[in-house]
Write a protein that holds these residues in place. Structure first.
Motif, PDB file in Angstrom:
ATOM      1  N   ARG A  29      20.776  23.311  15.210  1.00  6.84           N
ATOM      2  CA  ARG A  29      20.682  23.368  13.748  1.00  6.84           C
ATOM      3  C   ARG A  29      21.961  22.897  13.072  1.00  6.84           C
ATOM      4  O   ARG A  29      21.927  22.351  11.968  1.00  6.84           O
ATOM      5  CB  ARG A  29      20.351  24.798  13.309  1.00  6.84           C
ATOM      6  N   ALA A  30      23.099  23.121  13.728  1.00  5.18           N
ATOM      7  CA  ALA A  30      24.381  22.723  13.134  1.00  5.18           C
ATOM      8  C   ALA A  30      24.475  21.219  12.940  1.00  5.18           C
ATOM      9  O   ALA A  30      25.199  20.750  12.060  1.00  5.18           O
ATOM     10  CB  ALA A  30      25.542  23.208  14.007  1.00  5.18           C
ATOM     11  N   VAL A  31      23.749  20.452  13.759  1.00  9.35           N
ATOM     12  CA  VAL A  31      23.744  18.998  13.588  1.00  9.35           C
ATOM     13  C   VAL A  31      22.477  18.536  12.866  1.00  9.35           C
ATOM     14  O   VAL A  31      22.134  17.355  12.885  1.00  9.35           O
ATOM     15  CB  VAL A  31      23.884  18.264  14.945  1.00  9.35           C
ATOM     16  N   GLY A  32      21.788  19.481  12.225  1.00  7.71           N
ATOM     17  CA  GLY A  32      20.650  19.136  11.380  1.00  7.71           C
ATOM     18  C   GLY A  32      19.307  19.111  12.069  1.00  7.71           C
ATOM     19  O   GLY A  32      18.312  18.687  11.465  1.00  7.71           O
ATOM     20  N   ASP A  33      19.217  19.563  13.314  1.00  6.80           N
ATOM     21  CA  ASP A  33      17.951  19.548  14.052  1.00  6.80           C
ATOM     22  C   ASP A  33      17.349  20.949  14.058  1.00  6.80           C
ATOM     23  O   ASP A  33      17.692  21.783  14.901  1.00  6.80           O
ATOM     24  CB  ASP A  33      18.180  19.061  15.486  1.00  6.80           C
ATOM     25  N   SER A  34      16.448  21.205  13.121  1.00  8.19           N
ATOM     26  CA  SER A  34      15.773  22.503  13.093  1.00  8.19           C
ATOM     27  C   SER A  34      14.364  22.419  13.662  1.00  8.19           C
ATOM     28  O   SER A  34      13.665  23.428  13.728  1.00  8.19           O
ATOM     29  CB  SER A  34      15.721  23.043  11.657  1.00  8.19           C
ATOM     30  N   LYS A  35      13.933  21.231  14.077  1.00  5.95           N
ATOM     31  CA  LYS A  35      12.562  21.063  14.559  1.00  5.95           C
ATOM     32  C   LYS A  35      12.378  21.551  15.989  1.00  5.95           C
ATOM     33  O   LYS A  35      11.415  22.260  16.291  1.00  5.95           O
ATOM     34  CB  LYS A  35      12.147  19.593  14.450  1.00  5.95           C
ATOM     35  N   ARG A  36      13.291  21.165  16.877  1.00  7.85           N
ATOM     36  CA  ARG A  36      13.107  21.580  18.269  1.00  7.85           C
ATOM     37  C   ARG A  36      13.240  23.097  18.457  1.00  7.85           C
ATOM     38  O   ARG A  36      12.441  23.685  19.215  1.00  7.85           O
ATOM     39  CB  ARG A  36      14.043  20.796  19.184  1.00  7.85           C
ATOM     40  N   PRO A  37      14.186  23.785  17.796  1.00  7.06           N
ATOM     41  CA  PRO A  37      14.159  25.254  17.874  1.00  7.06           C
ATOM     42  C   PRO A  37      12.829  25.835  17.395  1.00  7.06           C
ATOM     43  O   PRO A  37      12.352  26.839  17.937  1.00  7.06           O
ATOM     44  CB  PRO A  37      15.310  25.668  16.949  1.00  7.06           C
ATOM     45  N   PHE A  38      12.220  25.186  16.399  1.00  4.62           N
ATOM     46  CA  PHE A  38      10.908  25.624  15.913  1.00  4.62           C
ATOM     47  C   PHE A  38       9.848  25.475  17.008  1.00  4.62           C
ATOM     48  O   PHE A  38       9.059  26.396  17.258  1.00  4.62           O
ATOM     49  CB  PHE A  38      10.528  24.812  14.681  1.00  4.62           C
ATOM     50  N   TYR A  39       9.830  24.342  17.696  1.00  8.30           N
ATOM     51  CA  TYR A  39       8.846  24.136  18.758  1.00  8.30           C
ATOM     52  C   TYR A  39       8.987  25.195  19.845  1.00  8.30           C
ATOM     53  O   TYR A  39       7.986  25.714  20.363  1.00  8.30           O
ATOM     54  CB  TYR A  39       9.019  22.747  19.383  1.00  8.30           C
ATOM     55  N   PHE A  40      10.229  25.519  20.173  1.00 10.16           N
ATOM     56  CA  PHE A  40      10.460  26.504  21.233  1.00 10.16           C
ATOM     57  C   PHE A  40       9.999  27.897  20.814  1.00 10.16           C
ATOM     58  O   PHE A  40       9.490  28.668  21.633  1.00 10.16           O
ATOM     59  CB  PHE A  40      11.935  26.522  21.624  1.00 10.16           C
ATOM     60  N   LEU A  41      10.180  28.217  19.520  1.00 12.21           N
ATOM     61  CA  LEU A  41       9.719  29.514  19.037  1.00 12.21           C
ATOM     62  C   LEU A  41       8.195  29.602  19.039  1.00 12.21           C
ATOM     63  O   LEU A  41       7.632  30.671  19.292  1.00 12.21           O
ATOM     64  CB  LEU A  41      10.249  29.762  17.617  1.00 12.21           C
ATOM     65  N   VAL A  42       7.532  28.494  18.753  1.00 10.93           N
ATOM     66  CA  VAL A  42       6.075  28.481  18.811  1.00 10.93           C
ATOM     67  C   VAL A  42       5.604  28.794  20.228  1.00 10.93           C
ATOM     68  O   VAL A  42       4.714  29.623  20.441  1.00 10.93           O
ATOM     69  CB  VAL A  42       5.523  27.113  18.357  1.00 10.93           C
ATOM     70  N   ILE A  43       6.206  28.128  21.195  1.00  7.59           N
ATOM     71  CA  ILE A  43       5.860  28.380  22.599  1.00  7.59           C
ATOM     72  C   ILE A  43       6.138  29.833  22.965  1.00  7.59           C
ATOM     73  O   ILE A  43       5.324  30.504  23.613  1.00  7.59           O
ATOM     74  CB  ILE A  43       6.653  27.436  23.516  1.00  7.59           C
ATOM     75  N   CYS A  44       7.297  30.339  22.518  1.00  6.58           N
ATOM     76  CA  CYS A  44       7.678  31.725  22.802  1.00  6.58           C
ATOM     77  C   CYS A  44       6.677  32.703  22.199  1.00  6.58           C
ATOM     78  O   CYS A  44       6.286  33.684  22.838  1.00  6.58           O
ATOM     79  CB  CYS A  44       9.085  31.979  22.249  1.00  6.58           C
ATOM     80  N   ALA A  45       6.257  32.446  20.956  1.00  2.62           N
ATOM     81  CA  ALA A  45       5.332  33.348  20.273  1.00  2.62           C
ATOM     82  C   ALA A  45       3.974  33.376  20.962  1.00  2.62           C
ATOM     83  O   ALA A  45       3.372  34.441  21.145  1.00  2.62           O
ATOM     84  CB  ALA A  45       5.179  32.921  18.809  1.00  2.62           C
ATOM     85  N   ILE A  46       3.481  32.200  21.332  1.00  2.00           N
ATOM     86  CA  ILE A  46       2.181  32.134  22.003  1.00  2.00           C
ATOM     87  C   ILE A  46       2.239  32.853  23.346  1.00  2.00           C
ATOM     88  O   ILE A  46       1.347  33.647  23.696  1.00  2.00           O
ATOM     89  CB  ILE A  46       1.754  30.669  22.184  1.00  2.00           C
ATOM     90  N   LEU A  47       3.299  32.597  24.101  1.00  2.00           N
ATOM     91  CA  LEU A  47       3.448  33.240  25.404  1.00  2.00           C
ATOM     92  C   LEU A  47       3.562  34.751  25.257  1.00  2.00           C
ATOM     93  O   LEU A  47       2.949  35.507  26.027  1.00  2.00           O
ATOM     94  CB  LEU A  47       4.676  32.680  26.119  1.00  2.00           C
ATOM     95  N   ASN A  48       4.335  35.203  24.284  1.00  2.00           N
ATOM     96  CA  ASN A  48       4.503  36.640  24.068  1.00  2.00           C
ATOM     97  C   ASN A  48       3.176  37.307  23.728  1.00  2.00           C
ATOM     98  O   ASN A  48       2.877  38.403  24.211  1.00  2.00           O
ATOM     99  CB  ASN A  48       5.507  36.885  22.948  1.00  2.00           C
ATOM    100  N   THR A  49       2.381  36.646  22.894  1.00  2.00           N
ATOM    101  CA  THR A  49       1.083  37.204  22.509  1.00  2.00           C
ATOM    102  C   THR A  49       0.167  37.344  23.720  1.00  2.00           C
ATOM    103  O   THR A  49      -0.470  38.384  23.920  1.00  2.00           O
ATOM    104  CB  THR A  49       0.421  36.309  21.451  1.00  2.00           C
ATOM    105  N   VAL A  50       0.124  36.297  24.527  1.00  2.00           N
ATOM    106  CA  VAL A  50      -0.722  36.333  25.722  1.00  2.00           C
ATOM    107  C   VAL A  50      -0.254  37.429  26.679  1.00  2.00           C
ATOM    108  O   VAL A  50      -1.068  38.218  27.193  1.00  2.00           O
ATOM    109  CB  VAL A  50      -0.709  34.961  26.429  1.00  2.00           C
ATOM    110  N   LEU A  51       1.054  37.508  26.910  1.00  2.00           N
ATOM    111  CA  LEU A  51       1.581  38.516  27.830  1.00  2.00           C
ATOM    112  C   LEU A  51       1.374  39.930  27.291  1.00  2.00           C
ATOM    113  O   LEU A  51       1.104  40.865  28.070  1.00  2.00           O
ATOM    114  CB  LEU A  51       3.069  38.260  28.080  1.00  2.00           C
ATOM    115  N   ASP A  52       1.517  40.110  25.971  1.00  2.00           N
ATOM    116  CA  ASP A  52       1.230  41.418  25.371  1.00  2.00           C
ATOM    117  C   ASP A  52      -0.173  41.880  25.742  1.00  2.00           C
ATOM    118  O   ASP A  52      -0.379  43.019  26.197  1.00  2.00           O
ATOM    119  CB  ASP A  52       1.343  41.329  23.840  1.00  2.00           C
TER     120      ASP A  52
END
Length: 465
Positions: free
Chosen positions: A171-194
């Motif tokens: 994000r410090a170099v202006g890239d907020s998209k890839r952290p967003f993609y990783f959070l989407v993957i994390c959220a989906i995985l967390n929901t399934v594992l829950d």
């Protein structure tokens, strides 16, 4: 000057960083904030899934345990997030100034610091669990569930720390998209594992905790791989991992005040939670439901404020003070408008929102009270969040720390002490939050408009030859 321009052009070719020192200001703010906002929504989604699963499929005690331990986990996470923000500010200012070698040194120093602190925080977190639960007057019927959840959570805290630092670098170099993609993957995985751990394997609150830390480790792996495979100046190489002491000093200069502010604010919230706990498990559950909505309402302003941090950092790195200030004004307007739009349906549909998490009548009554009394004051948070993040982007996190600690810790604790003895009713106790927001916003606005934004600029000028 020619070298500086060449470096910026190189950034543009190399990857997905964004140079915010030129172009439309509002577009930069919103285009940076939007992926961050959506990513945070997904992160909050899996936190909400945690509480929804335990609230509907485990027990009311488990719901209270998972929902009320936030201030405890936030003490350590808040401290580390403050340090990570210091690293992000240094990187953004070097990036704006075109100092590629210093960006590389800051990235490797930041990752090394994270690995060291991951070991320290894992041990410290597990050690402090029983003492903190006793401190907040956790009801005895909730303690076993809370202990289980926190012990597992802190055992896997390194995944969250590594992700946060890696995402902060991007994000410090202006890239907020890839952290967003990783959070989407994390959220989906967390929901399934829950669902798998709780509904299939009947692991209860332990299953929710394991789902959380496993999904966080996946996001950490993704962000590390991204940095390792990058062809930009933020590329990570194992052989370059070390603490560059001059860089570390700059990170600490910005990061420690922010770290102390976040950690101590979280610590003060433990005492707020102890006041809430006096009103029983149903009130705790209502407060838990309110906190989930609270996190959603804060997200737009926090995302826009983080955009302002990067915007200010990059533009001050290039000595564009007027442009930095215009970015702060644009961020303020956007955050206020969005918060007002979101606030209305929350107030209107409060009972239904609380019932989504827990449909017990007493819980709905408490949660609706909190939402309807506190939500109208969220506009105040826009003011203190944007100005505080702008000051951090300028490298002046000490002022933000002093103001926020004075408001969210000192003032709020005095308010609670007095109010608990004057009337000791739940709504006056809960109003300690808006009271603190008001004081903080006033102080932040006064300070911001009476200080030179560039006086704590951290970076040297780029070479001219």
């Amino acid at each position: 000057m020619k070298q500086t321009l060449r470096l910026h052009q190189g950034f543009g070719r190399a990857g997905r960083g964004t140079d915010m020192t030129q172009g439309n200001i509002t577009r930069h703010i919103l285009s940076f904030a939007l992926p961050l906002l959506i990513g945070n929504l997904f992160q909050q989604l899996y936190n909400m899934v945690d509480t929804w699963v335990v609230g509907n499929y485990v027990s009311n005690e488990a719901f209270s345990a998972v929902g009320t331990v936030g201030p405890i986990t936030n003490m350590l996470i808040g401290f580390f997030t403050g340090l990570a923000s210091g690293a992000g500010v240094v990187i953004s200012q070097y990036y704006g100034a075109g100092r590629t070698q210093e960006v590389r040194k800051t990235v490797h120093t930041s990752i090394t610091m994270t690995l060291i602190l991951s070991v320290v925080f894992t041990g410290l977190g597990i050690f402090m669990v029983p003492y903190v639960l006793d401190m907040i007057n956790m009801p005895s019927e909730v303690i076993p569930e809370a202990t289980t959840y926190l012990s597992i959570y802190f055992a896997g805290i390194s995944g969250l720390m590594i992700y946060n630092m890696g995402a902060g670098i991007l994000r410090a170099v202006g890239d907020s998209k890839r952290p967003f993609y990783f959070l989407v993957i994390c959220a989906i995985l967390n929901t399934v594992l829950d669902l798998v751990f709780v509904l299939t394997f009947r692991m209860g609150v332990a299953g929710v905790a394991w789902a959380t830390i496993l999904s966080q480790f996946v996001s950490a792996i993704l962000v590390v791989l991204t940095l390792y495979r990058s062809d930009e100046c933020i590329q990570v190489r194992l052989r370059e991992l070390k603490l560059h002491m001059q860089i570390l000093k700059k990170i600490i200069l910005v990061g420690i005040p922010a770290a102390l502010q976040m950690a101590l604010t979280a610590f003060s919230n433990i005492f707020v939670q102890s006041y809430i706990n006096h009103f029983g498990a149903d009130c705790m559950s209502g407060w838990t439901a309110y906190n989930k909505v609270d996190a959603l309402l804060l997200m737009p302003m926090q995302s826009i404020s983080l955009a302002a941090t990067t915007f200010v950092g990059q533009n001050l790195g290039k000595k564009q003070v007027d442009r930095a200030k215009k970015g702060v004004s644009a961020a303020m307007l956007a955050s206020v408008v969005i918060t007002l739009v979101l606030m209305v349906p929350v107030v209107i549909f409060a009972p239904g929102i609380v019932a989504f998490f827990n449909d017990k009548g007493e819980v709905i009554e408490f949660g609706s009270l909190f939402l309807r009394w506190l939500s109208p004051f969220y506009v105040l948070c826009c003011v203190n969040q944007v100005y505080a993040c702008a000051l951090r982007g300028a490298g002046n996190s000490k002022a933000a720390m002093i103001i926020m600690l004075s408001s969210f810790v000192a003032f709020r604790q005095v308010y609670l002490f007095i109010m608990s003895r004057v009337c000791n009713e739940i709504i006056p106790i809960a109003m300690s939050y808006p009271a603190g927001w008001l004081v903080c916003s006033a102080l932040c606005a006064i300070y911001y408009h009476h200080v030179r934004l560039d006086k704590t600029r951290l970076v040297e000028d780029a070479p001219t030859e």
